[in-house]
Design an enzyme around this catalytic site. Structure first.
Site, mmCIF file in Angstrom:
data_model
loop_
_atom_site.group_PDB
_atom_site.id
_atom_site.type_symbol
_atom_site.label_atom_id
_atom_site.label_comp_id
_atom_site.label_asym_id
_atom_site.label_seq_id
_atom_site.Cartn_x
_atom_site.Cartn_y
_atom_site.Cartn_z
ATOM 1 C CE LYS A 89 -3.853 -2.466 2.000
ATOM 2 N NZ LYS A 89 -4.589 -2.915 3.191
ATOM 3 C CD GLN A 111 -3.458 -4.551 6.250
ATOM 4 O OE1 GLN A 111 -3.308 -3.548 5.551
ATOM 5 N NE2 GLN A 111 -4.109 -5.609 5.820
ATOM 6 C CG ASP A 134 -9.861 -0.415 4.442
ATOM 7 O OD1 ASP A 134 -9.526 -0.671 3.269
ATOM 8 O OD2 ASP A 134 -9.167 -0.697 5.436
#
Ligand code: NAP
Length: 284
Positions: free
Chosen positions: A52, A96, A119
Site C-alpha cells: 500500500k 490493517q 476502506d
C-alpha cells in the site's frame, strides 16, 4: 475456454488515472495523504502494508505508517486514530486488519472519521452503501465491479450468486451487484443446495477462503466467474475456484494470482483520491 480477466492490466489503468488526477491536484496545492496503521507483526499484514505504501508513492500520494507493537492498548490505538482524524494533511486512515485479539476491531473502525474511512468499513459508510448514496466503496468488491465494467459485463437483469457473507467482501459485493440491477443470492456455510444455486448464476463470485471450493459441476456454461479467494495450497497462492476445469466452462474468469487481488490496492488509491477531493471541496 474462458476469457481471462486481467486484474493487473485493469489495476494499472486505475492507478494511472489516479496518478494523473493526483498530478492535477498537486498543481492546486493538494497532495492526497494516507496513514496506514499496523499493529503487531503478522507477516501477511506487513506485506499488504508495504504494498500500500509503495502504491501511494507510485501515484504521488503522501503516506505515513504507524507500526505499533502487538501489546498496544485500545487507548493507545484510539489516541493515534484521534490524532489522524484531526490532521488536515491526512485524507485517508487505514487500520490493517486483523488486529490482535485483545483489540476490538468494531470500535477501532468506528473511531475513524467516516470521511477518512477509505476502506469503507465503518457503520456510517456501510449504511451509505446500503442506501446507494456513498462516497467510498469497500476496495475488493469495488475492484470486482471495476473488472466487470472493463470487460463490458453488466449485472443488469443477471442472476448473480455470491458465496460468502463477510462484511468486507460478500455482503457489500451482493449490494453492489444489486445496485447494478442484478438479481442477487448470497450463500454461506449454512446454505442448502449450494451447487444448484451456483449453477443458476450468470455471474458467480466466490469469496469463501477455501482452495478449489468451486468445481466445474457448480458452474453454468458461459457464466462469468470471479474468484476473490486467496489461499495457500502446498505453498502456492490459489483462489477458491478450480481454475483448470472451471475455465473450460465459463465465458470469463479471474485467475489467482492476477485477478481480483491487484484491484484492491488500486481501489484504495481511488478512495484516497476521492477523500482528498472531498476534504478540499473539489468536484469529482
Ligand atoms: P471470511 O470472513 O472467512 O468469510 C468466508 C465466507 O465464506 C463466510 O461467509 C462463510 O460462511 C463462507 N463459507 C465458508 N465455508 C463455506 C461453505 N462450505 N459453503 C458456503 N459458504 C462457506 O472471509 P473473507 O474475508 O470474506 O475472505 C474470503 C476470501 O477472499 C479469503 O480467501 C480471503 O483471503 C480473500 N480476500 C481476498 C481479497 C483480495 O484482495 N483479493 C480481499 C479480501 C479477502 P459463514 O458466514 O456461514 O461462516
Amino acid at each position: 475456454m474462458a476469457t481471462i480477466i486481467d486484474g493487473k492490466l485493469v489495476s494499472a489503468k486505475v492507478r494511472q488515472e489516479v496518478a494523473q488526477q493526483t498530478a492535477v491536484l498537486k498543481e492546486r496545492g493538494v497532495t492526497p495523504g494516507l496513514a496506514v496503521i499496523i499493529v503487531g507483526d503478522d507477516p501477511a499484514s506487513r506485506v499488504y502494508v508495504n504494498n500500500k505504501k509503495k502504491a501511494c508513492a507510485d501515484v504521488g500520494f503522501y503516506s505515513e505508517e504507524y507500526a505499533m507493537p502487538a501489546d498496544t492498548t485500545m487507548d493507545q490505538l484510539l489516541e493515534v486514530i484521534d490524532m489522524l482524524n484531526e490532521r488536515p494533511d491526512i485524507d485517508g486512515i487505514l487500520c490493517q486488519l486483523p488486529l490482535p485479539k485483545h483489540l476490538d476491531e468494531k470500535v477501532v473502525i468506528d473511531r475513524i472519521d467516516s470521511t477518512k474511512d477509505v476502506d469503507a468499513f465503518s457503520p456510517v459508510n456501510v449504511g451509505k452503501i446500503m442506501i446507494g448514496d456513498y462516497d467510498f466503496l469497500p476496495c475488493t468488491p469495488a475492484g470486482v465491479m471495476e473488472l466487470l465494467a472493463h470487460y463490458g459485463i453488466s449485472a443488469e437483469g443477471k442472476r448473480c450468486v455470491v458465496i460468502g457473507r463477510s462484511n468486507i467482501v460478500g455482503k457489500p459485493m451482493g449490494m453492489l451487484l444489486l445496485h447494478q440491477n442484478g438479481t442477487v443470492t448470497i450463500c454461506h456455510s449454512r446454505t442448502k443446495e449450494l451447487a444448484e444455486i451456483c449453477r443458476s448464476a450468470d455471474i458467480l463470485v466466490a469469496a469463501v477462503g477455501r482452495a478449489n471450493f468451486v468445481t466445474a459441476d457448480m458452474v453454468k456454461d458461459g457464466a462469468v466467474v470471479i474468484d476473490v479467494g486467496m489461499n495457500r495450497l502446498n505453498g502456492k497462492l490459489c483462489g477458491d475456484v478450480q481454475f483448470d476445469t472451471v475455465s473450460q466452462k465459463a465465458s470469463y474468469i479471474t485467475p489467482v494470482p492476477g485477478g481480483v487481488g491487484p484491484m484492491t490496492i488500486g481501489m484504495l488509491m481511488k478512495n484516497t483520491l476521492k477523500a482528498a477531493k472531498l476534504h478540499h471541496g473539489i468536484e469529482d
